[in-house]
Write an enzyme that holds these catalytic residues in place. Structure first.
Site, short mmCIF file in Angstrom:
data_model
loop_
_atom_site.label_atom_id
_atom_site.label_comp_id
_atom_site.label_asym_id
_atom_site.label_seq_id
_atom_site.Cartn_x
_atom_site.Cartn_y
_atom_site.Cartn_z
N ASP A 33 1.14 -0.74 -0.28
CA ASP A 33 2.28 -0.07 -0.92
C ASP A 33 2.99 0.89 0.04
OD1 ASP A 33 1.21 -1.45 -3.04
OD2 ASP A 33 1.31 0.22 -4.45
N SER A 69 3.96 5.77 -6.50
CA SER A 69 3.23 6.85 -5.81
C SER A 69 3.34 6.71 -4.30
CB SER A 69 1.75 6.86 -6.24
OG SER A 69 1.06 5.74 -5.71
#
Length: 397
Positions: A204, A146
């Site tokens: 991330d 994502s």
């Protein structure tokens, strides 16, 4: 629109060392995976905005007139990031028909795209465009899929809006943005991640933006300037798990046995710091077998510590057994309890041996890829530098 056609990509991520310990104020090392998400942005004149996400069978389009109604009140600045606009998120959830409750993958991807698109173009003329995204990363496996998506969206839309210039020169195949532009991409990508995950750590999207390796400690993210490119096997056991439940389990163990568990966390911290030191040495002196010996030992020790924390799983034990029988060293990466593991490959590791290991892991019911860690973060591509099979998908829609 300054950009008529644009290809960008961003990498996934793995935790090399420090998962779970990082929640308790210890160092974690996150690395980029050379499995990437690719995006093509194409300017159109159809008066529509289209998004194609073939990985998750999502193909959507909206008339610009529909989207304009959502931004009548909105006056954002594309070159700076404010706090997440809760009112815009609420309107968008209503618009795509997910006002209440949790979101599925398709809704999260749609919501983050529309939020970034309207935030970056909402104060001016909305452009007609088509975005197509294809990823080599499996979704929901803890590999930063994502975030790679959010980073690609942010880079492409910032370029299209004129907030940052496309870095690719005519004669180049790939190019990266400068530090200031990367910071802006990362900030907007973090907004996308907040829509998807609610309260993300920021690790991330930072890995997706900068690539290489990042040191994460007490909320502070420091990209490390140089790291060697290491070959690995990445294995997805396909065993589902709840990160929330696993994190809570580790916390319970620490509360129950502090005199046992606190030294384990300290040891994991020392593993991360030792690994960082060894990788740093490998960039400025000839790489030796001893460097790899140390990296392998650290992997083994950390895997045992993670089992002590209670986040192991029989499927991960099986991965470690299969690879160790071939002289290779593996550990879980991420939350554990199933999920993914990484196996270090030495430069001299024979390709036939790698193939037989991959086959054996597939025979266990796992997915397995040979890839590398430590590669570049978000970058722009010329069409010629995108893998042929990916280019075909991006240009099909």
């Amino acid at each position: 629109m300054q950009v008529t056609d644009l290809y960008v990509s961003a990498p996934g991520k793995a935790i090399l060392h420090g998962e779970h310990a990082v929640v308790h104020g210890k160092v974690a090392l996150a690395v980029s995976l050379n499995l990437r998400t690719y995006l093509r942005l194409k300017a159109d004149t159809f008066g529509k905005v289209c998004i194609n996400l073939p990985n998750i069978d999502t193909f959507l389009s909206w008339d610009l007139s529909q989207l304009k109604q959502l931004v009548t009140y909105f006056h954002g600045k594309r070159d700076e990031v404010q706090c997440l606009d809760a009112e815009l998120v609420r309107r968008l959830r209503e618009f795509i028909g997910v006002s209440n409750g949790s979101l599925d993958t398709c809704s999260m991807a749609t919501l983050s795209f529309l939020y970034l698109y309207l935030s970056l173009f909402g104060s001016g003329e909305l452009p007609s465009l088509t975005l197509t995204v294809w990823s080599e990363l499996p979704t929901g496996a803890g590999l930063g899929s994502s975030a790679a998506y959010s980073v690609c969206l942010a880079a492409a839309l910032l370029c299209a809006s004129g907030a940052i210039p496309p870095p690719l020169k005519e004669w180049e195949h790939t190019a990266r943005w400068c530090q200031e532009e990367l910071e802006l991409i990362n900030s907007w990508a973090f907004q996308g991640e907040m829509i998807i995950h609610g309260n993300p750590s920021g690790v991330d999207n930072a890995v997706g933006t900068w690539g290489g390796m990042l040191r994460f400690l007490a909320g502070k993210i420091i990209p490390l300037s140089r790291v060697p490119l290491l070959r690995i096997l990445l294995t997805n056991t396909k065993v589902p798990r709840s990160t929330k439940v696993l994190v809570a389990g580790v916390k319970d163990k620490i509360n129950k046995f502090p005199s046992i568990m606190v030294p384990v966390l300290d040891s994991v911290d020392a593993i991360s710091c030792t690994c960082e030191k060894v990788l740093s040495e490998m960039t400025c002196e000839p790489i030796t077998g001893e460097h790899y010996n140390i990296l392998e030992e650290l992997i083994d020790i950390n895997q045992h510590h993670l089992n002590v924390m209670g986040v192991g799983h029989p499927a991960l034990d099986r991965l470690c057994q299969v690879t160790l029988a071939k002289g290779l060293h593996s550990k879980l990466t991420g939350a554990g309890g199933g999920g993914c593991g990484i196996t270090l490959l030495r430069p001299e590791t024979d390709s036939l041996m790698v193939q037989s290991t991959v086959q054996e892991l597939k025979d266990c019911g796992f997915d397995c890829w040979e890839t590398s860690i430590g590669g570049p973060g978000v970058q722009q591509h010329s069409a010629i530098s995108v893998k042929e099979e990916i280019l075909e998908i991006l240009n099909y829609y």
